[in-house]
Design a protein around this motif. Structure first.
Motif, mmCIF file in Angstrom:
data_model
loop_
_atom_site.group_PDB
_atom_site.id
_atom_site.type_symbol
_atom_site.label_atom_id
_atom_site.label_comp_id
_atom_site.label_asym_id
_atom_site.label_seq_id
_atom_site.Cartn_x
_atom_site.Cartn_y
_atom_site.Cartn_z
ATOM 1 N N PRO A 361 0.826 -1.206 0.000
ATOM 2 C CA PRO A 361 0.000 0.000 0.000
ATOM 3 C C PRO A 361 0.859 1.254 0.000
ATOM 4 N N SER A 362 0.336 2.313 -0.548
ATOM 5 C CA SER A 362 1.128 3.537 -0.736
ATOM 6 C C SER A 362 1.651 4.101 0.573
ATOM 7 N N GLU A 363 0.865 3.968 1.666
ATOM 8 C CA GLU A 363 1.298 4.574 2.932
ATOM 9 C C GLU A 363 2.494 3.831 3.553
ATOM 10 N N LEU A 364 2.730 2.596 3.097
ATOM 11 C CA LEU A 364 3.860 1.824 3.639
ATOM 12 C C LEU A 364 5.029 1.761 2.673
ATOM 13 N N ARG A 365 4.916 2.423 1.554
ATOM 14 C CA ARG A 365 5.939 2.314 0.500
ATOM 15 C C ARG A 365 7.312 2.789 0.986
ATOM 16 N N VAL A 366 7.368 3.951 1.609
ATOM 17 C CA VAL A 366 8.664 4.524 2.008
ATOM 18 C C VAL A 366 9.345 3.654 3.058
ATOM 19 N N ILE A 367 8.605 3.278 4.103
ATOM 20 C CA ILE A 367 9.210 2.489 5.175
ATOM 21 C C ILE A 367 9.547 1.089 4.674
ATOM 22 N N SER A 368 8.736 0.540 3.785
ATOM 23 C CA SER A 368 9.028 -0.786 3.221
ATOM 24 C C SER A 368 10.309 -0.743 2.399
ATOM 25 N N ASP A 369 10.466 0.323 1.633
ATOM 26 C CA ASP A 369 11.670 0.472 0.824
ATOM 27 C C ASP A 369 12.910 0.558 1.710
ATOM 28 N N GLU A 370 12.790 1.245 2.853
ATOM 29 C CA GLU A 370 13.917 1.342 3.796
ATOM 30 C C GLU A 370 14.266 -0.033 4.362
ATOM 31 N N ILE A 371 13.252 -0.808 4.690
ATOM 32 C CA ILE A 371 13.480 -2.151 5.234
ATOM 33 C C ILE A 371 14.170 -3.035 4.196
#
Length: 917
Positions: A361-371
């Motif tokens: 989902p778009s709201e988790l994109r940034v943090i997922s990319d960091e992980i």
């Protein structure tokens, strides 16, 4: 690692007993007692030490506490020895010219000896208490009983991590498609001789997964008569492997097993297997091989029957793969981390397998990319962390919490236990002398690319590197680093053109595991902004990544042995002054990049200091007290403002590396400034690196002194005058180990021709910056030369004719009017040259390259050559050319290679990367 600490202290005790054997019999007697007790303890605690930091063992807290006490006791002994040596050294008078002086000397030296005697009595009492405690709680019996189960525990630990990789469904495999096809091609094609395919990579990269997908491939199934997939692990026996293999053959072919196979001896078993395979085209996968000895055993059973049989080996150790080459053809596949797009695809498949149709989902994109970035393409990490996140709420809060505390989660979360075990296996398999070396990587910040030379010198200063006959400590340490690289624990960041590793780092998740081990054994404390002091911790090494005054103040009185400062702003003055006066037992002080503009006079108090780096600081001078640092081995002043060293530097008889220069303008002959030294440098006979020295300051006397530095490997001389040539030649030819030589004239017109009487046999790099009447006649005889740079030489004759037959030349730079002729002719030769730089040659108008010349050239750079109006047509013959840089070239030249209108574009169209500016 208490055993390592004890071993290190034992060396110090041996040294002290040798040096002080005739002084103060009671002190000698007590140190002998300590030596004997440590020798008795050492072998016993090796197993206890291992079990105390092994989460899979059921070692009780009492044994862990006991091992911790032994480690801390070793620290105390080391401190007492070093304080004693320091006190005696400070009161030492080499020559007492009168009886009165002699009496005063004896009184002064008796004081530290009596003080150390009292401290030793306390340590003896502590040893007795620790020993009595082990007997009272029956630790020895507990460990002996536990060791009988250690192999069983070890087997479980080594085998379990691979089970999941053997049962992955085809649609779950991501990023292995091309690699699978390549390995399959190697197996089914090629010669009829038996050959080996090695899949090499760090733990968690997916070696077992890849091997299993190849093994299950239908093309492989139909190509071979019999197949087996055998898990080896570290604790294998040859008999068990061969029986497992025969059972798989029997199950596949429905043939009965030979009678008595489970009870026969090793030689008979090998004979049975050879007989079975004699006329069959077989493929056997040996998964998870750790030791090079494995090939010596298995090759006798897997005979070469000349029908195209294949053996596949997966291993973390490059040496295992290379060892097979001694009698088999080996094709090696070095498994790489997943590329970003495949890593993201795999993460989404695991983390969102039951939600959002497998999409993030778009709201988790940034943090997922960091992980995903923190996983650095490691499939096992992506699968494990993605699987864990699939069980959590899909909120930014939950995911950020895990990302910020990933190191803690690795330690305690059962979802990540398999990942932790797989990473720990490589550490556990290391010999003791390498464990301290790999732990050292945890000292450096995350994603930090560490200079190999910096790391090696620090290992030496710490005492991690053992002297080997016929080798320098630096050579032994390089072998340590190579072994860690081959074991897939250390990743290479940068490699020089000659293959030498210049910088390296470790995977972030491996670093997280190492940091936990560092804390467990008090190896090093890493300090950040939110650091909370640990009141009962003994801090031996400290890495600071903050400039907080509170943090600095909290560690002023710690009995540190090593201090490293990273990413710090200006160091508080109170810290600098107090630290240098208090830290008398420090061995390593790395202030590289710290905001520091002075060094206190108290520097001389740090008697045991072996490594001092002030690189990239604003320090302008060093105090005279530096002459007291009798144990200093490395002094790094690169990119500082230091230009003059006090004459006291000549007292440092153990100094091995004296490094100082500051880079300036490229086009200036004095592009790097050096040191101005006083006479006396010739007394530092163990010096290996002296780079650079402004010899006009010391003149002929300094140059003549250089003759005494016969251990030099690297020498840089600036401001050389014409009248120095003869003396310089005589001095340099005494340096039989010299590998790098840099000579710069004092002006562009100063002639620095040097005709040595004999060639420098070991020379690998040569930089001549100054006017040459002709190319020195000894240069074409430099058999091991890999790099040659000439600048401002103003050679009238084409130098290429004399250089073309250098057998190992890899890099050649002809720069800044090094040649003033109109044409350069590359005749057939330069067979290994990879990089060629032609820069600022104002008269050059033509370049000719014969067919067959420069066959290995991969990089060619042309910069600011005003009379060269078009690209050399012969360039199209350079089939291996990968990079072509054309900078500040004439307008006509650039027009000739224009892809739309240039008449010479065809010359360069085969080059993958062409950069024009």
């Amino acid at each position: 690692m208490a055993e390592t600490a004890v071993l290190f202290v034992l060396r110090r005790v041996y040294q002290l007993l040798t040096e002080e054997g005739r002084v103060l019999k009671q002190v000698h007697k007590d140190f002998t007692y300590i030596k004997h007790e440590l020798e008795s303890i050492q072998a016993f605690i090796k197993d206890a030490d291992k079990r105390a930091i092994d989460e899979s063992c059921d070692t009780n807290d009492g044994i862990k506490t006991w091992v911790k006490q032994l480690r801390e006791l070793s620290f105390r002994i080391e401190d007492v020895i070093d304080e004693y040596i320091m006190d005696v050294a400070h009161h030492h008078h080499p020559r007492c010219i009168s009886t009165l002086h002699n009496i005063a000397h004896q009184i002064k030296t008796l004081m530290p000896r009596h003080r150390v005697a009292a401290q030793i009595q306390e340590i003896k009492l502590s040893i007795s208490e620790v020993k009595e405690r082990s007997e009272r709680y029956n630790f020895e019996s507990s460990l002996e009983q536990g060791s009988t189960n250690l192999q069983r525990i070890k087997d479980v630990k080594w085998r379990n991590p691979h089970l999941a990789s053997l049962f992955i469904e085809e649609d779950e495999v991501i990023g292995f498609e091309n690699q699978r096809d390549q390995v399959v091609g190697w197996l089914v094609n090629g010669a009829r001789d038996r050959s080996v395919v090695s899949v090499v990579g760090m733990g968690g990269l997916g070696k077992t997964t890849l091997a299993k997908k190849v093994f299950d491939n239908q093309q492989v199934k139909v190509h071979f008569d019999c197949h087996a997939f055998v898990i080896v692990s570290q604790s294998y026996t040859l008999e068990a492997l061969l029986i497992d293999m025969m059972k798989q053959f029997s199950k596949e072919t429905k043939e009965p097993l030979p009678q008595g196979i489970n009870t026969t001896d090793k030689m008979s078993l090998i004979t049975i297997v050879r007989h079975y395979l004699q006329h069959k085209r077989y493929v056997i996968f040996f998964d998870d091989v750790w030791n090079v000895d494995f090939w010596d055993e298995i090759q006798h059973a897997t005979l070469d029957n000349k029908v195209g049989s294949r053996i596949v080996i997966t291993t973390r150790n490059l040496d295992v793969a290379n060892y097979c080459k001694k009698d088999s053809y080996v094709q090696m596949h070095k498994l790489q981390p997943l590329p970003p797009n495949k890593a993201w695809e795999l993460f989404c498949k695991r983390a969102f397998q039951l939600d959002f149709n497998g999409n993030c989902p778009s709201e988790l994109r940034v943090i997922s990319d960091e992980i995903v970035q923190r996983c650095k393409g490691l499939p096992l990490a992506i699968v494990a962390i993605g699987g864990l996140l699939s069980t959590k709420d899909k909120t930014i809060f939950e995911w950020k919490k895990l990302c910020q505390n990933l190191s803690l989660e690795l330690d305690r979360n059962p979802h990540l236990a398999n990942l932790t075990r797989v990473l720990a296996l490589s550490f556990d398999d290391l010999p003791y002398y390498l464990k301290s070396c790999i732990l050292y990587f945890g000292i450096y910040p995350e994603d930090y690319s560490i200079s190999s030379s910096r790391l090696i010198r620090q290992w030496i200063a710490e005492g991690f590197v053992k002297q080997e006959e016929g080798k320098t400590l630096e050579e032994v340490a390089e072998e340590y680093l190579t072994e860690l690289i081959h074991r897939s624990l250390v990743q290479v960041s940068n490699v020089r053109y000659d293959g030498k590793v210049t910088s390296c780092q470790i995977h972030d998740l491996l670093r997280a595991m190492i940091i936990k081990k560092m804390k467990d054994i008090s190896f090093c404390h890493v300090v950040h902004e939110n650091y909370q002091p640990i009141s009962d911790a003994i801090i031996r090494r400290l890495a600071i990544a903050t400039s907080s005054s509170d943090v600095m103040r909290s560690i002023e009185h710690s009995p540190l042995r090593s201090l490293y400062i990273f990413n710090a702003s200006k160091l508080p003055k109170h810290f600098v002054s107090r630290f240098f006066s208090k830290s008398k037992l420090l061995k390593v002080l790395d202030l590289e990049g710290a905001w520091l503009d002075y060094v206190p006079e108290d520097l001389g108090n740090i008697f045991h200091l072996k490594y001092l780096s002030l690189r990239y600081t604003n320090v302008k001078s060093l105090p005279k007290s530096i002459g007291k640092l009798q144990n200093l081995e490395t002094l790094n002043l690169k990119e500082t403002l230091v230009r003059d060293l006090p004459s006291e530097i000549n007292r440092l008889k153990k100094l091995r590396h004296l490094l100082v220069y500051c880079r300036k303008m490229f086009s200036s002959i004095n592009g790097e400034t050096g040191l101005r030294l006083m006479e006396g440098i010739g007394g530092i006979t163990v010096l290996q690196k002296l780079y650079h020295v402004e010899v006009d300051h010391g003149g002929l006397n300094l140059i003549i002194e250089l003759k005494k530095l016969r251990q030099l490997r690297k020498l840089g001389l600036k401001n050389v005058r014409k009248e120095y040539r003869k003396a310089l030649s005589l001095s340099i030819q005494e340096m039989n180990f010299l590998e790098t030589l840099h000579i710069s004239a004092i002006t562009e017109d100063e002639i620095i021709d040097m005709q040595f009487f004999s060639s420098l046999a070991q020379l690998r790099k040569l930089h001549l910056f100054g006017r040459l009447e002709k190319m020195p006649n000894w240069v074409p005889r430099l058999e091991y030369l890999v790099r040659l740079s000439i600048r401002f030489s103003k050679l009238k004759d084409d130098p290429l004719k004399s250089l073309k037959d250098l057998p190992n030349l890899l890099r050649l730079a002809i720069v800044c009017d090094a040649y003033v002729g109109e044409m350069l002719h590359f005749e057939v030769g330069f067979m290994k040259l990879k990089k060629l730089y032609l820069v600022q040659l104002k008269n050059l108008s033509s370049i000719v390259i014969d067919n067959g010349a420069l066959p290995a050239l991969t990089l060619f750079e042309l910069v600011d050559i005003p009379k060269l109006k078009e690209i050399p047509s012969d360039l199209h013959q350079l089939n291996n050319l990968k990079y072509l840089y054309l900078l500040q070239m004439p307008y006509e030249f650039n027009q000739s290679i224009d892809p739309h209108h240039g008449c010479k574009f065809w010359v360069i169209k085969h080059v993958p990367i062409v950069y024009v500016k």
